[in-house]
Enzyme design. Structure first.
Site, PDB file in Angstrom:
ATOM      1  N   HIS A 199      37.380  12.191  69.014  1.00 28.18           N
ATOM      2  CA  HIS A 199      37.122  11.031  68.166  1.00 28.18           C
ATOM      3  C   HIS A 199      35.672  10.598  68.323  1.00 28.18           C
ATOM      4  O   HIS A 199      34.958  11.062  69.208  1.00 28.18           O
ATOM      5  CB  HIS A 199      38.088   9.873  68.474  1.00 28.18           C
ATOM      6  CG  HIS A 199      37.891   9.204  69.790  1.00 28.18           C
ATOM      7  ND1 HIS A 199      38.530   8.038  70.147  1.00 28.18           N
ATOM      8  CD2 HIS A 199      37.131   9.520  70.869  1.00 28.18           C
ATOM      9  CE1 HIS A 199      38.176   7.678  71.357  1.00 28.18           C
ATOM     10  NE2 HIS A 199      37.327   8.558  71.821  1.00 28.18           N
ATOM     11  N   HIS A 230      33.690  13.384  70.714  1.00 31.65           N
ATOM     12  CA  HIS A 230      33.937  13.839  72.082  1.00 31.65           C
ATOM     13  C   HIS A 230      35.447  13.822  72.263  1.00 31.65           C
ATOM     14  O   HIS A 230      36.165  13.206  71.474  1.00 31.65           O
ATOM     15  CB  HIS A 230      33.259  12.912  73.105  1.00 31.65           C
ATOM     16  CG  HIS A 230      33.804  11.518  73.069  1.00 31.65           C
ATOM     17  ND1 HIS A 230      33.345  10.569  72.195  1.00 31.65           N
ATOM     18  CD2 HIS A 230      34.817  10.938  73.763  1.00 31.65           C
ATOM     19  CE1 HIS A 230      34.026   9.450  72.368  1.00 31.65           C
ATOM     20  NE2 HIS A 230      34.942   9.640  73.304  1.00 31.65           N
ATOM     21  N   ASP A 270      47.498  16.228  67.891  1.00 29.86           N
ATOM     22  CA  ASP A 270      47.081  17.187  68.921  1.00 29.86           C
ATOM     23  C   ASP A 270      46.080  18.191  68.354  1.00 29.86           C
ATOM     24  O   ASP A 270      46.309  18.776  67.289  1.00 29.86           O
ATOM     25  CB  ASP A 270      48.312  17.924  69.461  1.00 29.86           C
ATOM     26  CG  ASP A 270      47.982  18.762  70.688  1.00 29.86           C
ATOM     27  OD1 ASP A 270      47.108  18.361  71.479  1.00 29.86           O
ATOM     28  OD2 ASP A 270      48.610  19.830  70.851  1.00 29.86           O
ATOM     29  N   HIS A 271      44.972  18.365  69.059  1.00 26.75           N
ATOM     30  CA  HIS A 271      43.890  19.263  68.641  1.00 26.75           C
ATOM     31  C   HIS A 271      43.303  18.869  67.291  1.00 26.75           C
ATOM     32  O   HIS A 271      42.883  19.735  66.508  1.00 26.75           O
ATOM     33  CB  HIS A 271      44.343  20.731  68.648  1.00 26.75           C
ATOM     34  CG  HIS A 271      44.515  21.280  70.031  1.00 26.75           C
ATOM     35  ND1 HIS A 271      45.519  20.871  70.870  1.00 26.75           N
ATOM     36  CD2 HIS A 271      43.780  22.162  70.739  1.00 26.75           C
ATOM     37  CE1 HIS A 271      45.397  21.492  72.034  1.00 26.75           C
ATOM     38  NE2 HIS A 271      44.342  22.277  71.983  1.00 26.75           N
ATOM     39  N   GLU A 310      43.770   7.239  78.039  1.00 30.25           N
ATOM     40  CA  GLU A 310      42.655   8.053  77.565  1.00 30.25           C
ATOM     41  C   GLU A 310      42.123   8.899  78.722  1.00 30.25           C
ATOM     42  O   GLU A 310      41.496   9.931  78.527  1.00 30.25           O
ATOM     43  CB  GLU A 310      41.550   7.143  77.017  1.00 30.25           C
ATOM     44  CG  GLU A 310      40.974   7.633  75.717  1.00 30.25           C
ATOM     45  CD  GLU A 310      40.020   6.627  75.111  1.00 30.25           C
ATOM     46  OE1 GLU A 310      40.112   6.412  73.894  1.00 30.25           O
ATOM     47  OE2 GLU A 310      39.195   6.052  75.852  1.00 30.25           O
ATOM     48  N   CYS A 354      30.375   7.027  73.404  1.00 27.30           N
ATOM     49  CA  CYS A 354      31.545   7.195  72.537  1.00 27.30           C
ATOM     50  C   CYS A 354      31.145   7.276  71.072  1.00 27.30           C
ATOM     51  O   CYS A 354      31.958   7.633  70.221  1.00 27.30           O
ATOM     52  CB  CYS A 354      32.528   6.049  72.753  1.00 27.30           C
ATOM     53  SG  CYS A 354      33.140   5.979  74.423  1.00 27.30           S
ATOM     54  N   HIS A 405      39.316  13.817  74.487  1.00 29.13           N
ATOM     55  CA  HIS A 405      40.116  13.275  75.590  1.00 29.13           C
ATOM     56  C   HIS A 405      41.420  14.066  75.697  1.00 29.13           C
ATOM     57  O   HIS A 405      41.944  14.531  74.685  1.00 29.13           O
ATOM     58  CB  HIS A 405      40.514  11.817  75.332  1.00 29.13           C
ATOM     59  CG  HIS A 405      39.365  10.872  75.328  1.00 29.13           C
ATOM     60  ND1 HIS A 405      38.765  10.419  76.472  1.00 29.13           N
ATOM     61  CD2 HIS A 405      38.697  10.293  74.297  1.00 29.13           C
ATOM     62  CE1 HIS A 405      37.782   9.590  76.158  1.00 29.13           C
ATOM     63  NE2 HIS A 405      37.713   9.498  74.835  1.00 29.13           N
TER      64      HIS A 405
END
Ligand code: NI
Length: 148
Positions: free
Chosen positions: A14, A39, A79-80, A124, A33, A41
């Site tokens: 995100h 980047h 996811d991904h 996170e 961020c 998580h």
């Protein structure tokens, strides 16, 4: 009342920024961020359902059912993925852990009919997590999603 929790994992990227802010202000507030290309998580999601165990099954909610529900409506969607761009229900939302948790609640709450959704806990990292119990919250939606 018994509280039942299912834990799930997903990885996503995100970028945190407010499209109405000048770049300098975004850098000041969101710092790393706000990295232009995002980047990542490794998130951990804990969903807790409360209720009275069914007298015939002993279950508040069948955890296999809850797992499948979370896979279908949450994990498979995020996811991904890049949360700013790839996820329909996060479009225009600043994808902080706070806003993601609230967004997950809105999807899951109407779908949990065995027991009642009690909390969404979203990690996170090991150090940083948020928890949401469903109090009414308005999340702004920014129609401008261009980078700045
Ligand atoms: Ni982040």
């Amino acid at each position: 009342m018994v509280y039942v929790t299912r834990k799930m994992h997903f990885s996503a990227s995100h970028r945190l920024y407010n499209p109405t802010f000048e770049p300098e202000k975004n850098n000041l507030i969101f710092d790393k961020c706000n990295n232009l290309n995002g980047h990542g998580h490794n998130y951990t999601l804990e969903v807790t359902v409360k209720g009275v165990p069914d007298p015939e099954t002993g279950y508040v909610i069948d955890l296999k059912y809850l797992r499948d529900l979370l896979d279908l409506h949450i994990v498979d969607k995020v996811d991904h993925k890049h949360l700013n761009y790839d996820v329909d229900f996060l479009q225009g939302i600043i994808p902080t852990a706070e806003n993601i948790a609230v967004s997950f609640w809105r999807i899951l709450d109407p779908k949990i009919v065995q027991g009642k959704l009690h909390s969404i806990k979203l990690f996170e990292s090991d150090q940083n997590f948020v928890e949401y119990f469903g109090d009414p919250i308005t999340i702004p939606i920014y129609t401008t999603v261009e980078s700045n």
